[in-house]
Scaffold this motif. Structure first.
Motif, short mmCIF file in Angstrom:
data_model
loop_
_atom_site.label_atom_id
_atom_site.label_comp_id
_atom_site.label_asym_id
_atom_site.label_seq_id
_atom_site.Cartn_x
_atom_site.Cartn_y
_atom_site.Cartn_z
N GLY A 164 0.81 -1.21 0.00
CA GLY A 164 0.00 0.00 0.00
C GLY A 164 0.84 1.26 0.00
N ILE A 165 1.93 1.24 0.75
CA ILE A 165 2.81 2.42 0.81
C ILE A 165 3.50 2.64 -0.54
CG2 ILE A 165 4.95 3.30 1.82
CD1 ILE A 165 4.12 2.09 4.45
N VAL A 166 4.00 1.55 -1.11
CA VAL A 166 4.75 1.66 -2.37
C VAL A 166 3.84 1.96 -3.56
CG1 VAL A 166 6.19 0.38 -4.01
CG2 VAL A 166 6.58 0.13 -1.54
N ALA A 167 2.66 1.32 -3.57
CA ALA A 167 1.82 1.37 -4.77
C ALA A 167 0.69 2.38 -4.72
CB ALA A 167 1.22 -0.02 -5.02
N GLU A 168 0.58 3.16 -3.64
CA GLU A 168 -0.55 4.09 -3.53
C GLU A 168 -0.67 5.03 -4.72
OE1 GLU A 168 -2.45 7.38 -0.45
OE2 GLU A 168 -0.50 6.49 -0.05
N PRO A 169 0.41 5.67 -5.19
CA PRO A 169 0.25 6.56 -6.35
C PRO A 169 -0.21 5.80 -7.60
CG PRO A 169 2.31 6.97 -5.20
CD PRO A 169 1.77 5.70 -4.64
N TRP A 170 0.32 4.60 -7.81
CA TRP A 170 -0.05 3.80 -8.98
C TRP A 170 -1.51 3.37 -8.91
CZ3 TRP A 170 -1.88 -1.09 -10.01
CH2 TRP A 170 -1.74 -1.54 -11.33
N LEU A 171 -1.94 2.95 -7.71
CA LEU A 171 -3.32 2.50 -7.55
C LEU A 171 -4.31 3.64 -7.80
CD1 LEU A 171 -3.02 0.22 -4.38
CD2 LEU A 171 -3.46 -0.50 -6.73
N LYS A 172 -3.94 4.85 -7.43
CA LYS A 172 -4.83 5.98 -7.65
C LYS A 172 -5.02 6.24 -9.15
CE LYS A 172 -4.18 8.57 -3.36
NZ LYS A 172 -3.67 9.81 -2.75
N ARG A 173 -3.98 6.01 -9.92
CA ARG A 173 -4.05 6.27 -11.36
C ARG A 173 -4.75 5.14 -12.10
NH1 ARG A 173 1.67 7.51 -13.74
NH2 ARG A 173 0.34 7.68 -15.60
N PHE A 174 -4.59 3.91 -11.61
CA PHE A 174 -5.12 2.76 -12.34
C PHE A 174 -6.10 1.96 -11.50
CE2 PHE A 174 -0.88 3.64 -14.02
CZ PHE A 174 -1.14 3.78 -15.37
N SER A 175 -6.88 2.65 -10.67
CA SER A 175 -7.78 1.96 -9.74
C SER A 175 -8.82 1.11 -10.46
CB SER A 175 -8.48 2.99 -8.84
OG SER A 175 -9.18 3.93 -9.61
N TRP A 176 -9.37 1.64 -11.56
CA TRP A 176 -10.40 0.87 -12.26
C TRP A 176 -9.83 -0.37 -12.92
CZ3 TRP A 176 -15.24 1.42 -11.25
CH2 TRP A 176 -15.73 2.65 -10.82
N ALA A 177 -8.63 -0.25 -13.49
CA ALA A 177 -7.99 -1.41 -14.11
C ALA A 177 -7.68 -2.47 -13.06
CB ALA A 177 -6.71 -0.98 -14.84
N ALA A 178 -7.18 -2.03 -11.90
CA ALA A 178 -6.87 -2.97 -10.83
C ALA A 178 -8.12 -3.66 -10.34
CB ALA A 178 -6.18 -2.22 -9.68
N LEU A 179 -9.22 -2.90 -10.23
CA LEU A 179 -10.48 -3.48 -9.78
C LEU A 179 -10.98 -4.53 -10.77
CD1 LEU A 179 -12.89 -3.55 -7.86
CD2 LEU A 179 -13.88 -1.65 -9.15
N ALA A 180 -10.88 -4.21 -12.07
CA ALA A 180 -11.34 -5.16 -13.10
C ALA A 180 -10.53 -6.45 -13.05
CB ALA A 180 -11.23 -4.51 -14.48
N LEU A 181 -9.21 -6.32 -12.90
CA LEU A 181 -8.37 -7.52 -12.82
C LEU A 181 -8.70 -8.34 -11.58
CD1 LEU A 181 -4.90 -6.07 -13.92
CD2 LEU A 181 -6.35 -7.66 -15.18
N ALA A 182 -8.96 -7.67 -10.46
CA ALA A 182 -9.29 -8.37 -9.22
C ALA A 182 -10.59 -9.15 -9.37
CB ALA A 182 -9.39 -7.38 -8.07
N VAL A 183 -11.59 -8.51 -10.03
CA VAL A 183 -12.87 -9.18 -10.23
C VAL A 183 -12.72 -10.42 -11.11
CG1 VAL A 183 -15.14 -8.95 -11.30
CG2 VAL A 183 -14.26 -7.12 -9.85
N LEU A 184 -11.97 -10.28 -12.22
CA LEU A 184 -11.75 -11.42 -13.13
C LEU A 184 -11.00 -12.54 -12.43
CD1 LEU A 184 -10.77 -9.54 -16.42
CD2 LEU A 184 -12.92 -10.74 -15.92
N PHE A 185 -10.00 -12.19 -11.64
CA PHE A 185 -9.26 -13.20 -10.89
C PHE A 185 -10.16 -13.92 -9.90
CE2 PHE A 185 -6.67 -14.45 -7.20
CZ PHE A 185 -5.77 -15.30 -7.83
#
Length: 222
Positions: A164-185
């Motif tokens: 969370g500390i390392v990836a917070e900036p990345w997650l903010k930019r790609f939150s929807w993509a991360a969510l979609a991948l999590a749902v598919l997984f």
């Protein structure tokens, strides 16, 4: 409201207690989203300095170990009738196909099913009660319970907090993509687990001389 957004509205002490309670109840045998609460809380700790990740990890570990121990005691006292009662009350979690998978895991791995069961949603709610039902020696159960609880709860907290500390900036930019991948997984894992449950239930039914359809059927409201 998203779980993490809701957690942001309550004090840190309440989060510690909530994590320990939910994980404890899940380990006891009540189907609750313990892993989701733990991951959300650890991620929240990485973004808010008032939540101590060490305290969070200790509360999660304590809840996991104590909950599993209570589940073991209940299972040892209740026996097979307890699993049948839970199957009628929670068919999506304690149905015949779920019991078949869990029992076969215990037969194959013994005390290690308790340890590795921490990392599998299905076995996490089964491990304590089923170990008691099968009369696993308590000292063996306790060793696997403690080691599994520390590695799963403490390890998950540490990993998610660090990520969370390392990836917070990345997650903010790609939150929807991360969510979609999590749902598919998540969907893929669900389908694989369900398929394995059906096969294990059919095999268990064949060994017992019971028609497979009576045990392997998935509830219609799944």
């Amino acid at each position: 409201m998203h779980i993490q957004e809701w957690l942001e509205t309550i004090p840190a002490v309440s989060i510690y207690l909530l994590v320990g309670l939910v994980i404890g109840l899940e380990s006891l045998g009540i189907p609750l989203p313990g892993e989701i609460i733990l991951v959300s809380s650890a991620l929240l700790a990485s973004q808010h300095g008032d939540i101590n990740p060490v305290v969070l990890g200790v509360c999660a570990t304590t809840g996991a170990i104590v909950g599993d121990s209570i589940g073991y005691a209940i299972g040892r006292r209740g026996g097979k009738p307890l699993l049948e009662k839970l199957g009628r009350r929670f068919p999506k979690h304690f149905g015949p196909e779920h019991v078949a998978v869990a029992e076969r895991s215990f037969e194959k791995w013994g005390m290690w099913a308790v340890f590795f069961g921490r990392f599998v949603a299905l076995l996490r709610i089964f491990a304590g009660p089923l170990a008691g039902v099968l009369h696993m020696p308590y000292w063996r159960f306790l060793i696997a319970n403690i080691l599994g609880g520390i590695l799963w709860a403490g390890g998950t907290t540490a990993v998610i907090y660090s990520v969370g500390i390392v990836a917070e900036p990345w997650l903010k930019r790609f939150s929807w993509a991360a969510l979609a991948l999590a749902v598919l997984f998540g969907l893929a894992v669900t389908l694989v687990v369900r398929s394995r449950m059906k096969k294990a239930a059919a095999a268990a039914a064949a060994e017992a001389g019971v028609p497979a359809q009576s045990t392997a059927r998935v509830p219609a409201n799944d």
